[in-house]
Enzyme design. Sequence first.
Site, PDB file in Angstrom:
ATOM      1  CE  LYS A 106      -3.094   2.595   2.829  1.00 14.77           C
ATOM      2  NZ  LYS A 106      -3.125   2.918   4.229  1.00 14.77           N
ATOM      3  CG  ASP A 145      -7.851   3.767   1.300  1.00  9.53           C
ATOM      4  OD1 ASP A 145      -8.812   3.190   0.747  1.00  9.53           O
ATOM      5  OD2 ASP A 145      -7.731   4.992   1.307  1.00  9.53           O
TER       6      ASP A 145
END
Length: 214
Positions: A123, A141
């Site tokens: 991420k 997310d």
Amino acid sequence: MAKVSKRTKEILALLDQEYGTEYVCYLHYETPWQLLIATILSAQCTDARVNLVTKDLFQKYDTLEKFAAADQKELEQDIHSTGFYHNKAKNIIACANKLVETYHGELPKTLEELTGLAGVGRKTANVIRGNIFHDPSIVVDTHVKRISKRLGFTKEEDPVKVEFDLMKVLPKDHWILYNIQIISFGRQVCMARNPSCATCFLKKYCSETGRKQT
Ligand code: SF4
């Protein structure tokens, strides 16, 4: 990638219309390494809290070398309110050291190199690839995960599997934008609890409309 479906194009057009197509980053930063540190701090923490903390932090540690040489206990105090401060401080120091020693203070570009840095998972690496290098990448997310499921783009829970599903359905020119737009949508319309389904501009595409009416 397979052909982008009419349905997907319609959803993306509505997101473009609502939120625009400008690349915005919700974390404040002036240099690429500051974005990396802010992103490490943003794990399990709101962007607003991170921005409050980095305002002072980036004045105190105004070079990567200062982070590399930081005293861990002191750094833990400095970032305490972002949560998980012990691991975050340890990772930031290790990450800064590797950047200074191996990459001459520059951020590497590839996913493999970025995820080789302490505290940097897919991420965080994708945040950097998208925001700094404008390299098509999808950041998964909490908003992207929840809403992609509601919109039927994935059935997965695991963020990496969600990322791969999204890479199959979204056109590359929307990989970075999708995350930016979905964060706004997730904050303003499709919240985790009590989403505003009655006024949602994507409700005709949603598998949860009606079950989430407020
Ligand atoms: Fe989210 Fe409700 Fe819109 Fe579905 S209809 S996308 S659950 S706000």
